[in-house]
Scaffold this motif. Structure first.
Motif, short mmCIF file in Angstrom:
data_model
loop_
_atom_site.label_atom_id
_atom_site.label_comp_id
_atom_site.label_asym_id
_atom_site.label_seq_id
_atom_site.Cartn_x
_atom_site.Cartn_y
_atom_site.Cartn_z
N LEU A 213 -8.41 -2.51 -7.35
CA LEU A 213 -7.86 -1.94 -8.59
C LEU A 213 -7.16 -2.98 -9.46
O LEU A 213 -6.90 -2.72 -10.63
CB LEU A 213 -6.87 -0.82 -8.27
CG LEU A 213 -7.41 0.38 -7.49
CD1 LEU A 213 -6.30 1.39 -7.23
CD2 LEU A 213 -8.58 1.03 -8.23
N GLY A 214 -6.83 -4.13 -8.90
CA GLY A 214 -6.13 -5.16 -9.65
C GLY A 214 -5.65 -6.26 -8.73
O GLY A 214 -5.80 -6.18 -7.51
N VAL A 215 -5.05 -7.30 -9.33
CA VAL A 215 -4.53 -8.45 -8.58
C VAL A 215 -3.02 -8.33 -8.52
O VAL A 215 -2.34 -8.35 -9.57
CB VAL A 215 -4.93 -9.77 -9.25
CG1 VAL A 215 -4.41 -10.95 -8.42
CG2 VAL A 215 -6.45 -9.87 -9.42
N ILE A 216 -2.46 -8.20 -7.33
CA ILE A 216 -1.01 -8.09 -7.18
C ILE A 216 -0.40 -9.49 -7.33
O ILE A 216 -0.73 -10.40 -6.58
CB ILE A 216 -0.64 -7.48 -5.82
CG1 ILE A 216 -1.21 -6.06 -5.70
CG2 ILE A 216 0.88 -7.46 -5.64
CD1 ILE A 216 -1.01 -5.43 -4.33
N THR A 217 0.51 -9.63 -8.30
CA THR A 217 1.10 -10.94 -8.58
C THR A 217 2.60 -11.00 -8.29
O THR A 217 3.20 -12.07 -8.35
CB THR A 217 0.85 -11.34 -10.04
OG1 THR A 217 1.24 -10.26 -10.90
CG2 THR A 217 -0.62 -11.66 -10.27
N GLN A 218 3.21 -9.86 -8.01
CA GLN A 218 4.62 -9.81 -7.58
C GLN A 218 4.82 -8.54 -6.75
O GLN A 218 4.19 -7.51 -7.03
CB GLN A 218 5.60 -9.77 -8.75
CG GLN A 218 5.89 -11.07 -9.45
CD GLN A 218 6.94 -10.88 -10.54
OE1 GLN A 218 7.81 -10.01 -10.47
NE2 GLN A 218 6.86 -11.71 -11.56
N ALA A 219 5.72 -8.63 -5.78
CA ALA A 219 6.11 -7.44 -5.03
C ALA A 219 7.62 -7.41 -4.87
O ALA A 219 8.23 -8.43 -4.53
CB ALA A 219 5.44 -7.43 -3.65
N THR A 220 8.22 -6.27 -5.15
CA THR A 220 9.63 -6.05 -4.87
C THR A 220 9.74 -5.25 -3.59
O THR A 220 9.14 -4.17 -3.48
CB THR A 220 10.32 -5.31 -6.03
OG1 THR A 220 10.20 -6.11 -7.22
CG2 THR A 220 11.79 -5.06 -5.74
N LEU A 221 10.49 -5.79 -2.62
CA LEU A 221 10.46 -5.27 -1.25
C LEU A 221 11.85 -4.88 -0.77
O LEU A 221 12.85 -5.50 -1.15
CB LEU A 221 9.91 -6.34 -0.30
CG LEU A 221 8.56 -6.95 -0.68
CD1 LEU A 221 8.28 -8.16 0.20
CD2 LEU A 221 7.45 -5.92 -0.56
N ARG A 222 11.92 -3.89 0.10
CA ARG A 222 13.16 -3.53 0.76
C ARG A 222 13.50 -4.55 1.85
O ARG A 222 12.61 -5.04 2.55
CB ARG A 222 13.05 -2.15 1.40
CG ARG A 222 12.88 -1.02 0.41
CD ARG A 222 12.93 0.32 1.13
NE ARG A 222 12.82 1.42 0.20
CZ ARG A 222 12.98 2.69 0.52
NH1 ARG A 222 13.25 3.02 1.78
NH2 ARG A 222 12.87 3.64 -0.39
N LEU A 223 14.77 -4.83 2.00
CA LEU A 223 15.26 -5.69 3.07
C LEU A 223 16.21 -4.90 3.97
O LEU A 223 16.70 -3.83 3.59
CB LEU A 223 15.97 -6.91 2.50
CG LEU A 223 15.14 -7.80 1.57
CD1 LEU A 223 16.01 -8.93 1.01
CD2 LEU A 223 13.92 -8.37 2.29
#
Length: 470
Positions: A213-223
């Motif tokens: 569906l697209g190219v993931i270029t950033q991810a915001t993640l839980r720590l």
């Protein structure tokens, strides 16, 4: 492994010239050795060469490259670390492989809010090394040092999922470059809240989308906070049934266990020899880990120890020191390579399923019996705390009859899982290896709905074509 070139698409000299203009000649390659490296993952599935490999350095370059590929109708295959297991990064229709490994910045760490934002070249080990001084960590652990955005794309999980969840539960926002070059923030630009009721859940639309569906270029993640105390243990059983029964009883007792991993006798033979595990026998085995305070981990271990005894398991062998725990879990994470050593020169056809916890003892026992009746070696390992387990079927890569036996075993395993309300893949994804099972799992309406989403976001069908759908 042999590989195929694809006659369907050839990247024209004009397209190469335009890509050079965006990236610079040093960041695009048509060399066969580079293309070969990007033609396969860790599976035994057929490799396919891309026509070229590009190495963008930021989201703007990804966007400009996508605009060129869209204008020329060129397939695009996002590439992280190549550690997948279902052929998800093979260039089945040629085209442009987009290697995102040069985008490796940790863009932000918000200690007070327990979250971070990373680029696609950042791996889980890289992130946790950087986080060490903060007292935080990212627990999703598929074993391989995979890229975090690649883990989002495949909805990865692993040994800690029973307590901390999978990527679906731990991704808060994604930056995605769509097929036409538009840049989307799935939860809105800069948003990093723990929950939202604002519109469709677009973040989880892209988690597990496998680059289609697209190219993931950033991810915001839980720590998460690093536990005050960690205690690991091993126990062994005379039968598969007893080991998995003990797992189910532990979960039903509400023990907040962090890891509970199953290895059958064949896998234990491999791990004992490969990782020099002393004091263990070639028996069905559970590797366990408890997180919490000193008092709470001891209390958890005592209760689980009693459950293990009731299921005819051995006394615990404890690993309290970091060095001993690391040796234990390194052995578990090396299970794939340990299994390979049982038959030098072989390739592994690996598959996974996930079922409701109550169905786990029966389906693992049936799978074990099915493999035993075949002519193949096939160790079984499992993240049994969440109903997920894997078979590692060792085959001669030149023997098509063995490959067929392995495929039939894997298919029967998936069919058993589907029959009891499970899924054909808990964490490997569909790729090209399980496309035939997805229609059965989701049904005609489910598949058509997914196709409609795909067509809306990727009208030219250039995003990782040949994956997920038959």
């Amino acid at each position: 492994m042999s590989f195929f070139t694809s006659p369907q698409v050839q990247v024209s000299s004009k397209a190469i010239e335009l890509l050079n203009g965006v990236l610079g000649k040093e960041n695009i390659s048509t060399a066969e050795s580079v293309r070969d490296h990007h033609s396969r993952d860790e599976s035994s599935l057929q490799a396919f060469l891309p026509d070229c490999v590009v190495f963008p350095k930021d989201t703007l370059q990804v966007s400009e490259c996508m605009k060129i590929c869209y204008a020329h109708s060129l397939p695009v295959i996002p590439f992280g670390t190549g550690t997948g297991l279902e052929g998800g990064i093979t260039a089945v229709k040629g085209g442009v492989c987009m290697d995102l490994s040069h985008m490796k910045q940790i863009l932000s760490v918000n200690q007070e809010d327990f979250d971070c934002t990373v680029q696609p070249g950042v791996t889980r080990m890289m992130l946790n090394s950087d986080l060490r001084a903060t007292g935080l960590w990212f627990p999703v652990d598929p074993g391989a040092d995979a890229s975090l955005c690649g883990m989002a794309a495949t909805s990865a999980s692993g040994t800690n999922a029973v307590r901390y969840g999978t990527m679906r539960e731990n991704v808060m926002n994604l930056e995605v470059v769509l097929s036409n070059g538009d840049v989307l923030h799935s939860a809105g630009g800069g948003r990093r809240t723990r929950k939202t009721a604002a519109g469709y859940n677009m973040t989880n639309l892209f988690v597990g989308s496998e680059g289609t569906l697209g190219v993931i270029t950033q991810a915001t993640l839980r720590l998460y906070g690093i536990p005050e105390a960690t205690l690991s243990a091993v126990c062994q059983f005379q039968s598969v049934q007893s080991a998995v029964d003990a797992t189910v009883a532990t979960l039903q007792a509400g023990i907040p266990i962090a890891r509970i991993e199953f290895l059958d006798d064949v896998q234990m033979k491999a791990c004992i020899n490969y990782s020099n595990l002393e004091g263990l026998q070639e028996l069905s085995t559970l590797f366990l880990e408890f997180h919490g305070t000193d008092d709470s981990v001891k209390a958890q271990a005592d209760v689980v120890g009693e459950i293990v005894q009731l299921n005819e398991g051995s006394d615990f062998m404890y690993a309290t020191e970091a060095e001993d725990r690391n040796k234990l879990w390194t052995a578990r994470h090396s299970a794939f390579y340990a299994a390979s050593s049982l038959r030098p020169g072989s390739r592994i056809l690996t598959t996974d399923v996930c079922v409701p916890i109550s169905e786990l003892p029966e389906i693992i026992t049936q799978t074990k019996n099915d493999i035993s009746k075949s002519s193949l070696l096939g160790p079984i390992v499992g993240h049994v705390g969440d109903g997920n387990f894997h078979t590692l079927l060792l085959i001669d890569p030149e023997d098509e009859s063995e490959r067929k036996i392995a495929k039939d075993l894997a298919n029967r395993m998936a069919q058993r899982a589907l029959a009891v309300g499970g899924t054909c893949t808990g964490e490997h994804g569909i790729g090209i290896g399980k496309r035939h099972l997805l229609a059965e799992e989701l049904g005609q309406v489910g598949i058509q709905t997914m196709r409609s989403i795909k067509e809306a976001l990727d009208p030219k069908g250039i995003m990782n074509p040949g994956k997920v759908f038959l």
